[in-house]
Scaffold this motif. Structure first.
Motif, PDB file in Angstrom:
ATOM      1  N   ALA A  65       0.743  -1.062   0.009  1.00  0.00           N
ATOM      2  CA  ALA A  65      -0.119   0.009   0.129  1.00  0.00           C
ATOM      3  C   ALA A  65       0.925   1.117   0.078  1.00  0.00           C
ATOM      4  CB  ALA A  65      -0.813  -0.034   1.300  1.00  0.00           C
ATOM      5  N   ALA A  66       2.221   0.946  -0.010  1.00  0.00           N
ATOM      6  CA  ALA A  66       3.014   2.311   0.093  1.00  0.00           C
ATOM      7  C   ALA A  66       2.950   3.147   1.241  1.00  0.00           C
ATOM      8  CB  ALA A  66       3.178   2.999  -1.257  1.00  0.00           C
ATOM      9  N   ILE A  67       2.446   2.356   2.438  1.00  0.00           N
ATOM     10  CA  ILE A  67       2.650   3.302   3.555  1.00  0.00           C
ATOM     11  C   ILE A  67       3.464   2.674   4.791  1.00  0.00           C
ATOM     12  CG2 ILE A  67       0.173   3.847   3.371  1.00  0.00           C
ATOM     13  CD1 ILE A  67      -0.608   1.796   5.417  1.00  0.00           C
ATOM     14  N   SER A  68       3.792   3.208   5.827  1.00  0.00           N
ATOM     15  CA  SER A  68       4.632   2.569   6.549  1.00  0.00           C
ATOM     16  C   SER A  68       3.901   1.676   7.479  1.00  0.00           C
ATOM     17  CB  SER A  68       5.386   3.593   7.887  1.00  0.00           C
ATOM     18  OG  SER A  68       4.525   4.242   8.704  1.00  0.00           O
ATOM     19  N   PRO A  69       4.770   0.644   7.759  1.00  0.00           N
ATOM     20  CA  PRO A  69       4.152  -0.540   8.925  1.00  0.00           C
ATOM     21  C   PRO A  69       3.834   0.195  10.124  1.00  0.00           C
ATOM     22  CG  PRO A  69       6.199  -1.136   8.064  1.00  0.00           C
ATOM     23  CD  PRO A  69       6.180   0.273   7.645  1.00  0.00           C
ATOM     24  N   GLU A  70       4.413   1.117  10.730  1.00  0.00           N
ATOM     25  CA  GLU A  70       3.596   1.862  11.831  1.00  0.00           C
ATOM     26  C   GLU A  70       2.529   2.309  11.540  1.00  0.00           C
ATOM     27  OE1 GLU A  70       3.584   2.898  15.935  1.00  0.00           O
ATOM     28  OE2 GLU A  70       4.963   1.365  14.785  1.00  0.00           O
ATOM     29  N   THR A  71       2.424   3.018  10.470  1.00  0.00           N
ATOM     30  CA  THR A  71       1.070   3.663  10.181  1.00  0.00           C
ATOM     31  C   THR A  71       0.031   2.538  10.301  1.00  0.00           C
ATOM     32  OG1 THR A  71       1.780   5.438   8.987  1.00  0.00           O
ATOM     33  CG2 THR A  71      -0.369   5.276   8.458  1.00  0.00           C
ATOM     34  N   LEU A  72       0.111   1.579   9.765  1.00  0.00           N
ATOM     35  CA  LEU A  72      -0.907   0.321   9.477  1.00  0.00           C
ATOM     36  C   LEU A  72      -1.104  -0.182  10.661  1.00  0.00           C
ATOM     37  CD1 LEU A  72      -2.718  -1.450   7.906  1.00  0.00           C
ATOM     38  CD2 LEU A  72      -0.978  -2.724   7.318  1.00  0.00           C
ATOM     39  N   ARG A  73      -0.032  -0.359  11.645  1.00  0.00           N
ATOM     40  CA  ARG A  73      -0.246  -0.825  12.916  1.00  0.00           C
ATOM     41  C   ARG A  73      -0.979   0.100  14.113  1.00  0.00           C
ATOM     42  NH1 ARG A  73       4.913  -1.400  13.857  1.00  0.00           N
ATOM     43  NH2 ARG A  73       4.968  -3.634  13.205  1.00  0.00           N
ATOM     44  N   LYS A  74      -0.820   1.342  13.721  1.00  0.00           N
ATOM     45  CA  LYS A  74      -1.473   2.342  14.623  1.00  0.00           C
ATOM     46  C   LYS A  74      -3.070   2.519  14.038  1.00  0.00           C
ATOM     47  CE  LYS A  74       1.996   5.711  15.455  1.00  0.00           C
ATOM     48  NZ  LYS A  74       2.591   7.138  15.010  1.00  0.00           N
ATOM     49  N   ILE A  75      -3.236   2.311  12.867  1.00  0.00           N
ATOM     50  CA  ILE A  75      -4.849   2.135  12.327  1.00  0.00           C
ATOM     51  C   ILE A  75      -5.518   0.906  12.871  1.00  0.00           C
ATOM     52  CG2 ILE A  75      -6.131   1.840  10.107  1.00  0.00           C
ATOM     53  CD1 ILE A  75      -4.049   3.435   8.969  1.00  0.00           C
ATOM     54  N   GLU A  76      -4.611  -0.164  12.852  1.00  0.00           N
ATOM     55  CA  GLU A  76      -5.121  -1.528  13.053  1.00  0.00           C
ATOM     56  C   GLU A  76      -5.582  -1.508  14.712  1.00  0.00           C
ATOM     57  OE1 GLU A  76      -3.126  -4.851  11.988  1.00  0.00           O
ATOM     58  OE2 GLU A  76      -3.543  -4.693   9.714  1.00  0.00           O
ATOM     59  N   THR A  77      -4.701  -0.853  15.464  1.00  0.00           N
ATOM     60  CA  THR A  77      -5.042  -0.738  16.944  1.00  0.00           C
ATOM     61  C   THR A  77      -6.106   0.248  17.202  1.00  0.00           C
ATOM     62  OG1 THR A  77      -2.821   0.535  17.212  1.00  0.00           O
ATOM     63  CG2 THR A  77      -2.833  -1.729  17.341  1.00  0.00           C
ATOM     64  N   GLY A  78      -6.310   1.198  16.424  1.00  0.00           N
ATOM     65  CA  GLY A  78      -7.191   2.142  16.643  1.00  0.00           C
ATOM     66  C   GLY A  78      -6.566   3.522  17.409  1.00  0.00           C
ATOM     67  N   ARG A  79      -5.436   3.459  17.189  1.00  0.00           N
ATOM     68  CA  ARG A  79      -4.645   4.636  17.831  1.00  0.00           C
ATOM     69  C   ARG A  79      -4.231   5.830  16.816  1.00  0.00           C
ATOM     70  NH1 ARG A  79       0.706   2.155  18.401  1.00  0.00           N
ATOM     71  NH2 ARG A  79       1.738   4.017  18.153  1.00  0.00           N
ATOM     72  N   LEU A  80      -4.890   5.481  15.699  1.00  0.00           N
ATOM     73  CA  LEU A  80      -4.893   6.500  14.451  1.00  0.00           C
ATOM     74  C   LEU A  80      -6.393   6.232  13.925  1.00  0.00           C
ATOM     75  CD1 LEU A  80      -3.730   8.698  12.566  1.00  0.00           C
ATOM     76  CD2 LEU A  80      -2.683   6.605  10.943  1.00  0.00           C
ATOM     77  N   ALA A  81      -7.241   7.026  14.634  1.00  0.00           N
ATOM     78  CA  ALA A  81      -8.612   6.836  14.281  1.00  0.00           C
ATOM     79  C   ALA A  81      -9.131   7.325  13.109  1.00  0.00           C
ATOM     80  CB  ALA A  81      -9.420   7.033  15.524  1.00  0.00           C
ATOM     81  N   THR A  82      -8.434   8.340  12.529  1.00  0.00           N
ATOM     82  CA  THR A  82      -9.045   9.098  11.657  1.00  0.00           C
ATOM     83  C   THR A  82      -7.766   9.126  10.494  1.00  0.00           C
ATOM     84  OG1 THR A  82      -8.453  11.518  12.582  1.00  0.00           O
ATOM     85  CG2 THR A  82     -10.521  10.451  12.685  1.00  0.00           C
ATOM     86  N   PRO A  83      -7.214   8.139   9.569  1.00  0.00           N
ATOM     87  CA  PRO A  83      -6.529   8.091   8.717  1.00  0.00           C
ATOM     88  C   PRO A  83      -6.829   8.981   7.450  1.00  0.00           C
ATOM     89  CG  PRO A  83      -7.661   5.994   8.810  1.00  0.00           C
ATOM     90  CD  PRO A  83      -7.941   6.884  10.119  1.00  0.00           C
ATOM     91  N   GLY A  84      -5.813   9.504   6.893  1.00  0.00           N
ATOM     92  CA  GLY A  84      -6.065  10.205   5.465  1.00  0.00           C
ATOM     93  C   GLY A  84      -6.784   9.372   4.458  1.00  0.00           C
ATOM     94  N   PHE A  85      -7.508   9.869   3.581  1.00  0.00           N
ATOM     95  CA  PHE A  85      -8.222   9.186   2.578  1.00  0.00           C
ATOM     96  C   PHE A  85      -7.388   8.402   1.836  1.00  0.00           C
ATOM     97  CE2 PHE A  85      -9.855   9.011  -1.819  1.00  0.00           C
ATOM     98  CZ  PHE A  85     -11.058   8.132  -1.554  1.00  0.00           C
ATOM     99  N   SER A  86      -6.050   9.003   1.239  1.00  0.00           N
ATOM    100  CA  SER A  86      -5.148   8.414   0.414  1.00  0.00           C
ATOM    101  C   SER A  86      -4.813   7.168   1.123  1.00  0.00           C
ATOM    102  CB  SER A  86      -3.913   9.329  -0.150  1.00  0.00           C
ATOM    103  OG  SER A  86      -3.513   9.622   1.069  1.00  0.00           O
ATOM    104  N   THR A  87      -4.381   7.055   2.291  1.00  0.00           N
ATOM    105  CA  THR A  87      -4.107   5.965   3.103  1.00  0.00           C
ATOM    106  C   THR A  87      -5.042   4.663   3.036  1.00  0.00           C
ATOM    107  OG1 THR A  87      -2.787   7.399   4.480  1.00  0.00           O
ATOM    108  CG2 THR A  87      -3.244   5.003   5.426  1.00  0.00           C
ATOM    109  N   ILE A  88      -6.644   5.009   3.322  1.00  0.00           N
ATOM    110  CA  ILE A  88      -7.480   4.086   3.094  1.00  0.00           C
ATOM    111  C   ILE A  88      -7.644   3.825   1.654  1.00  0.00           C
ATOM    112  CG2 ILE A  88     -10.230   4.027   3.501  1.00  0.00           C
ATOM    113  CD1 ILE A  88      -8.487   3.968   6.093  1.00  0.00           C
ATOM    114  N   ALA A  89      -7.617   4.606   0.934  1.00  0.00           N
ATOM    115  CA  ALA A  89      -7.656   4.196  -0.613  1.00  0.00           C
ATOM    116  C   ALA A  89      -6.587   3.227  -0.910  1.00  0.00           C
ATOM    117  CB  ALA A  89      -7.510   5.459  -1.547  1.00  0.00           C
TER     118      ALA A  89
END
Length: 88
Positions: A37-61
């Motif tokens: 997905a061309a994102i950092s593993p830490e970003t994905l980890r934060k999203i999966e754990t709910g620590r990044l509750a509102t990720p950017g649209f491009s990340t979700i896409a």
């Protein structure tokens, strides 16, 4: 510009999103999915754990592109509310 604190509803939506992304990832590692997905593993980890509750649209896409989920599926997860919230 100061960002307002997230509401309880936004935090809950972030947790639902993270849980569903984790399920969609299946046996693939965080590193594999993040790289695809061309994102950092830490970003994905934060999203999966709910620590990044509102990720950017491009990340979700990007995640929708590499996981078996559509943007419509992800939007439904984020907009869904539990029964108590819908009736209360």
């Amino acid at each position: 510009m100061v960002r307002l604190p997230l509401t309880a509803e936004q935090l809950a939506a972030g947790k639902r999103l993270g849980r569903q992304l984790r399920l969609a990832r299946g046996d693939r590692t965080i590193a594999e999915v993040a790289q695809a997905a061309a994102i950092s593993p830490e970003t994905l980890r934060k999203i999966e754990t709910g620590r990044l509750a509102t990720p950017g649209f491009s990340t979700i896409a990007a995640l929708a592109r590499v996981l078996p989920m559509s943007l419509d599926d992800l939007a439904e997860i984020c907009l869904a509310r539990n029964d108590f919230q819908q009736t209360g």
